[in-house]
Design a protein around this motif. Sequence first.
Motif, PDB file in Angstrom:
ATOM      1  N   CYS A  36       0.852  -1.188   0.000  1.00 29.28           N
ATOM      2  CA  CYS A  36       0.000   0.000   0.000  1.00 29.28           C
ATOM      3  C   CYS A  36       0.886   1.236   0.000  1.00 29.28           C
ATOM      4  O   CYS A  36       1.737   1.396   0.880  1.00 29.28           O
ATOM      5  N   CYS A  39      -0.148   8.675   0.778  1.00 29.71           N
ATOM      6  CA  CYS A  39       0.231  10.079   0.824  1.00 29.71           C
ATOM      7  C   CYS A  39      -0.967  10.872   1.334  1.00 29.71           C
ATOM      8  O   CYS A  39      -2.008  10.304   1.653  1.00 29.71           O
ATOM      9  N   GLU A  41      -2.801  13.200  -0.272  1.00 30.99           N
ATOM     10  CA  GLU A  41      -3.816  13.604  -1.248  1.00 30.99           C
ATOM     11  C   GLU A  41      -5.057  12.726  -1.082  1.00 30.99           C
ATOM     12  O   GLU A  41      -4.949  11.526  -0.877  1.00 30.99           O
ATOM     13  N   GLY A  43      -7.261  11.782  -3.318  1.00 30.91           N
ATOM     14  CA  GLY A  43      -7.522  10.898  -4.449  1.00 30.91           C
ATOM     15  C   GLY A  43      -6.303  10.775  -5.335  1.00 30.91           C
ATOM     16  O   GLY A  43      -5.320  11.503  -5.173  1.00 30.91           O
ATOM     17  N   PRO A  44      -6.330   9.874  -6.301  1.00 29.22           N
ATOM     18  CA  PRO A  44      -5.157   9.601  -7.136  1.00 29.22           C
ATOM     19  C   PRO A  44      -4.941  10.567  -8.304  1.00 29.22           C
ATOM     20  O   PRO A  44      -3.902  10.513  -8.944  1.00 29.22           O
ATOM     21  N   ASP A  45      -5.905  11.439  -8.568  1.00 30.63           N
ATOM     22  CA  ASP A  45      -5.827  12.265  -9.774  1.00 30.63           C
ATOM     23  C   ASP A  45      -4.539  13.075  -9.887  1.00 30.63           C
ATOM     24  O   ASP A  45      -3.887  13.071 -10.925  1.00 30.63           O
ATOM     25  N   CYS A  47      -1.646  13.052  -7.737  1.00 32.58           N
ATOM     26  CA  CYS A  47      -0.897  12.522  -6.599  1.00 32.58           C
ATOM     27  C   CYS A  47       0.357  11.790  -7.075  1.00 32.58           C
ATOM     28  O   CYS A  47       0.299  11.021  -8.032  1.00 32.58           O
ATOM     29  N   ARG A  49       1.712   9.458  -5.517  1.00 31.68           N
ATOM     30  CA  ARG A  49       1.482   8.041  -5.182  1.00 31.68           C
ATOM     31  C   ARG A  49       1.023   7.280  -6.426  1.00 31.68           C
ATOM     32  O   ARG A  49       1.492   6.182  -6.698  1.00 31.68           O
ATOM     33  N   ARG A  50       0.094   7.856  -7.184  1.00 26.33           N
ATOM     34  CA  ARG A  50      -0.379   7.224  -8.421  1.00 26.33           C
ATOM     35  C   ARG A  50       0.761   7.105  -9.422  1.00 26.33           C
ATOM     36  O   ARG A  50       0.943   6.070 -10.062  1.00 26.33           O
ATOM     37  N   GLU A  54       2.248   3.643 -10.966  1.00 26.16           N
ATOM     38  CA  GLU A  54       2.276   3.394 -12.416  1.00 26.16           C
ATOM     39  C   GLU A  54       3.683   3.059 -12.889  1.00 26.16           C
ATOM     40  O   GLU A  54       3.869   2.161 -13.711  1.00 26.16           O
ATOM     41  N   ILE A  65      -3.003  -2.190  -9.881  1.00 28.02           N
ATOM     42  CA  ILE A  65      -3.116  -0.995  -9.058  1.00 28.02           C
ATOM     43  C   ILE A  65      -4.582  -0.811  -8.692  1.00 28.02           C
ATOM     44  O   ILE A  65      -5.433  -0.766  -9.572  1.00 28.02           O
ATOM     45  N   HIS A  67      -6.910   1.804  -6.424  1.00 22.68           N
ATOM     46  CA  HIS A  67      -6.967   3.029  -5.635  1.00 22.68           C
ATOM     47  C   HIS A  67      -8.091   2.897  -4.605  1.00 22.68           C
ATOM     48  O   HIS A  67      -9.214   2.592  -4.947  1.00 22.68           O
TER      49      HIS A  67
END
Length: 68
Positions: A36, A39, A41, A43-45, A47, A49-50, A54, A65, A67
Amino acid sequence: NDGDFEQYTERYRELVAKRKAVEHINHELFMSKRVCLLCSEPGPDKCHRRLAAEIIADRLEHLDIIHL
């Protein structure tokens, strides 16, 4: 600095590649455990982390992946 996430994304990916960050990750951990990334944020938009997930998924086969 100016809030342009596309520019941030490009620079982040370049930095990860330059530092060879993925090569320093224990790949076995991702294959044998659930991992896991966290961070602050919501959401992943927009971020990192996303982006990190990726980049890692591009290097490792059979990595999904999800979210939360």
